[in-house]
Design a protein around this motif. Structure first.
Motif, short mmCIF file in Angstrom:
data_model
loop_
_atom_site.label_atom_id
_atom_site.label_comp_id
_atom_site.label_asym_id
_atom_site.label_seq_id
_atom_site.Cartn_x
_atom_site.Cartn_y
_atom_site.Cartn_z
N ASP A 1 0.79 -1.23 0.00
CA ASP A 1 0.00 0.00 0.00
C ASP A 1 0.82 1.28 0.00
OD1 ASP A 1 0.95 -0.20 2.57
OD2 ASP A 1 -0.98 0.04 3.57
N SER A 2 2.13 1.21 0.17
CA SER A 2 2.97 2.43 0.13
C SER A 2 4.44 2.04 0.11
CB SER A 2 2.71 3.32 1.36
OG SER A 2 3.27 2.73 2.51
N GLY A 3 5.26 3.04 -0.19
CA GLY A 3 6.69 2.82 -0.15
C GLY A 3 7.17 2.59 1.28
N THR A 4 6.54 3.29 2.21
CA THR A 4 6.91 3.12 3.62
C THR A 4 6.69 1.67 4.03
OG1 THR A 4 6.15 5.38 3.98
CG2 THR A 4 6.50 4.04 5.95
N SER A 5 5.50 1.12 3.70
CA SER A 5 5.23 -0.30 4.02
C SER A 5 6.23 -1.20 3.31
CB SER A 5 3.83 -0.70 3.59
OG SER A 5 2.86 0.03 4.28
N PRO B 1 20.31 1.81 1.40
CA PRO B 1 20.74 2.91 0.54
C PRO B 1 19.54 3.49 -0.19
CG PRO B 1 21.38 0.80 -0.43
CD PRO B 1 20.63 0.49 0.84
N VAL B 2 19.56 4.80 -0.37
CA VAL B 2 18.43 5.48 -1.04
C VAL B 2 18.92 5.99 -2.40
CG1 VAL B 2 16.75 7.35 -0.88
CG2 VAL B 2 17.53 6.19 1.20
N HIS B 3 18.22 5.64 -3.46
CA HIS B 3 18.57 6.13 -4.80
C HIS B 3 17.87 7.49 -4.97
CE1 HIS B 3 20.20 2.20 -5.26
NE2 HIS B 3 19.03 1.59 -5.39
N ASP C 1 -2.16 6.04 -2.94
CA ASP C 1 -0.93 5.44 -2.42
C ASP C 1 -0.69 4.06 -3.02
OD1 ASP C 1 0.47 7.13 -0.51
OD2 ASP C 1 -1.37 7.07 0.70
N GLY C 2 0.55 3.66 -3.05
CA GLY C 2 0.90 2.32 -3.51
C GLY C 2 2.38 2.10 -3.35
N GLY C 3 2.78 0.83 -3.38
CA GLY C 3 4.20 0.51 -3.27
C GLY C 3 4.43 -0.93 -3.70
N CYS D 1 14.07 2.43 -3.50
CA CYS D 1 13.96 2.82 -4.91
C CYS D 1 12.79 3.76 -5.15
CB CYS D 1 13.76 1.58 -5.78
SG CYS D 1 15.05 0.36 -5.64
N ALA D 2 12.29 4.38 -4.09
CA ALA D 2 11.07 5.19 -4.20
C ALA D 2 11.18 6.30 -5.24
CB ALA D 2 10.71 5.79 -2.84
N GLN D 3 12.41 6.75 -5.50
CA GLN D 3 12.58 7.88 -6.42
C GLN D 3 13.32 7.46 -7.69
OE1 GLN D 3 14.26 11.29 -4.44
NE2 GLN D 3 12.82 11.20 -2.75
N THR E 1 17.12 12.13 3.07
CA THR E 1 16.11 11.32 2.37
C THR E 1 14.74 11.78 2.85
OG1 THR E 1 15.29 9.06 1.99
CG2 THR E 1 16.25 9.50 4.15
N ALA E 2 13.71 11.23 2.23
CA ALA E 2 12.35 11.46 2.73
C ALA E 2 12.25 10.84 4.12
CB ALA E 2 11.35 10.80 1.79
N VAL E 3 11.51 11.47 4.97
CA VAL E 3 11.42 10.97 6.36
C VAL E 3 10.90 9.54 6.40
CG1 VAL E 3 9.07 11.81 6.90
CG2 VAL E 3 10.80 11.72 8.69
N ALA E 4 10.17 9.16 5.35
CA ALA E 4 9.57 7.81 5.30
C ALA E 4 10.61 6.70 5.42
CB ALA E 4 8.80 7.64 3.99
N THR E 5 11.82 6.91 4.92
CA THR E 5 12.84 5.86 5.01
C THR E 5 13.10 5.53 6.48
OG1 THR E 5 13.88 6.90 3.07
CG2 THR E 5 15.16 5.20 4.21
N VAL E 6 13.20 6.58 7.28
CA VAL E 6 13.50 6.41 8.70
C VAL E 6 12.26 5.93 9.46
CG1 VAL E 6 14.09 7.75 10.78
CG2 VAL E 6 15.45 8.00 8.70
N PHE F 1 4.74 4.23 -5.10
CA PHE F 1 3.99 4.73 -6.26
C PHE F 1 3.15 5.94 -5.86
CE2 PHE F 1 4.22 -0.01 -7.01
CZ PHE F 1 5.31 0.07 -7.86
N TYR F 2 3.65 6.70 -4.89
CA TYR F 2 3.03 7.98 -4.53
C TYR F 2 2.86 8.77 -5.84
CZ TYR F 2 2.43 12.39 -1.99
OH TYR F 2 1.93 13.56 -1.50
N PRO F 3 1.75 9.53 -5.96
CA PRO F 3 1.41 10.10 -7.28
C PRO F 3 2.51 10.90 -7.97
CG PRO F 3 -0.42 10.37 -5.75
CD PRO F 3 0.70 9.77 -4.96
C1 LIG Z 1 13.15 8.11 -0.72
C2 LIG Z 1 11.76 7.73 -0.28
N1 LIG Z 1 11.59 6.65 0.49
C3 LIG Z 1 10.38 6.25 0.88
C4 LIG Z 1 9.25 6.93 0.51
C5 LIG Z 1 7.92 6.47 1.04
O1 LIG Z 1 6.98 6.24 0.08
P1 LIG Z 1 5.41 6.43 0.41
O2 LIG Z 1 5.12 7.87 0.44
O3 LIG Z 1 4.74 5.70 -0.73
O4 LIG Z 1 5.15 5.74 1.71
C6 LIG Z 1 9.36 8.05 -0.32
C7 LIG Z 1 8.19 8.80 -0.81
O5 LIG Z 1 7.66 9.67 -0.18
C8 LIG Z 1 10.66 8.47 -0.73
O6 LIG Z 1 10.83 9.55 -1.50
#
Ligand SMILES: Cc1ncc(COP(=O)(O)O)c(C=O)c1O
Length: 377
Positions: A60-64, A132-134, A195-197, A160-162, A87-92, A184-186
């Motif tokens: 359901d999301s990249g975070t998941s 690692p974050v791309h 949302d999707g991942g 690989c979110a980005q 990085t986006a806070v979501a990684t952490v 797969f955030y829009p």
């Molecule tokens: C680098 C990175 N990691 C993780 C995420 C999390 O993805 P999501 O927003 O689908 O949970 C995002 C997107 O916001 C992102 O840019």
């Protein structure tokens, strides 16, 4: 028509593929199946194939996707996971959701992705994985990261979110680590309309663990064989993603074309031996390491007077963004993770994301560049 230039225009992209998207949505409505059906299965097959990886699990999301990847490796409370603060806070967030502690390392001054030389100093007996974050569409330097992980028996989960469609040494990102996580955030290079991942892996046992975790730990008889959660991808998003996946390469090509145009028009503002420093020669352009195929999720320049430049662009109708204004370890919620990260901290004051999306016109890029020239002259 407005002559403002926005950072992204998702409506323009929808209009360019409207008949295909509308037909896909109608197909889902007509099927009467809305969760984990034929569309999700087909998308998982098609996305795995596009990335050259054996298994994809829609979530359901990249975070998941990051959380489930780590849980599938049995990462949890008492463990440490190394990643970046830039990085986006979501990684952490995702690492913390497993119960593990994120350990933040600095980034390489040119690429702004994880600096492999910083890994050794963050290793402890509790380290279990590296994420690692791309970032911005630029693959992190995976070979030394994977070597380090092999030496110390760590899992690697690629964020690989980005970076959908980016490659490292000619092979797509997403197939290098033990598992990889896509969002797969829009606004992503491949974005849903919600949302999707997805989690990708070449290891069938890990794929099966993620599949179980995604839906209550259920087996085929809806009996929980382990504790899980609900992180399912829905049929509508999967059907939309199947349409958009067919356009991804072409959209990434267009992003690269626009990035090349930006670089050629902004190059005269960059300091070089042939172009000795003057007041205005202070711009830094994004680099594309030779072993990578960058997909420019963002086009991020650096400028010592970033805020003044940003305001000047806005006065001229040009919208920009900052990814990310405050590094995670300096945000109030994450003070407990604070360590000195000088490269990350100095970049945060200078970075500026210029407008870049496939439907952006060449003349828009020309206007942005001319305005930056005017600011800097
Ligand atoms: C680098 C990175 N990691 C993780 C995420 C999390 O993805 P999501 O927003 O689908 O949970 C995002 C997107 O916001 C992102 O840019």
């Amino acid at each position: 028509m407005s002559d403002e230039i926005f950072s992204i225009d998702l409506k323009a992209q929808y209009l360019s593929i409207q008949p295909e998207v509308d037909a896909a949505i109608a197909r889902v409505f007509a099927s009467g199946q809305f969760i984990l059906g034929a569309e999700v299965e087909a998308f998982e097959r098609e996305f795995a194939e596009a990335c050259g990886v054996s298994h994809a699990v829609g979530v359901d999301s990249g975070t998941s996707a990051i959380q489930l990847s780590l849980l599938a490796c049995s990462v949890g409370a008492g463990d440490e996971v190394i990643t970046v603060s830039n990085t986006a806070v979501a990684t952490v967030t995702a690492i913390e959701l497993t119960g593990a502690k994120p350990v933040l390392v600095d980034v390489h001054p040119q690429t702004l992705t994880l600096d492999p030389s910083k890994l050794e100093g963050s290793l402890t007996s509790r380290t279990r994985a590296v994420v690692p974050v791309h970032l911005f569409g630029c693959p992190a330097d995976l070979n030394p990261i994977l070597d380090f992980a092999r030496t110390h028996g760590l899992f690697v989960v690629e964020d690989c979110a980005q970076a959908h469609g980016a490659t490292y040494h000619g092979k797509p990102v997403g197939g290098w680590g033990h598992l990889s996580a896509f969002s797969f955030y829009p606004t992503k290079n491949l974005g849903a309309y919600g949302d999707g991942g997805a989690v990708l892996t070449n290891d069938s046992a890990l794929a099966e663990r993620v599949r179980l975790l995604r839906q209550y730990g259920w087996d085929g008889n809806r009996i929980s064989q382990q504790k899980g959660m609900n992180t399912r991808l829905d049929e509508m998003q999967a059907a939309i993603l199947r349409v958009k996946l067919r356009h991804l390469d072409q959209w990434n090509d267009r992003r690269r074309e626009l990035a090349a145009l930006y670089k050629s028009l902004l190059m005269p503002l960059v300091f070089s031996e042939a172009n000795p420093p003057k007041k205005r020669e202070r711009l830094t352009l994004p680099v594309e390491p030779p072993e990578t195929h960058h997909v420019y999720h963002q086009f991020v320049v650096r400028h010592p007077q970033r805020d003044a430049l940003r305001n000047y662009l806005l006065e001229h109708g040009i919208h920009t963004q900052i990814h990310y204004p405050v590094p995670i370890h300096l945000q109030p919620a994450y003070r407990d993770l604070a360590v000195p990260l000088p490269v990350t901290e100095s970049a945060a004051d200078q970075i500026l994301s210029l407008p870049l999306y496939p439907e952006l016109r060449n003349e828009d890029v020309e206007k942005v560049c001319q305005t930056i020239h005017n600011f800097d002259s």
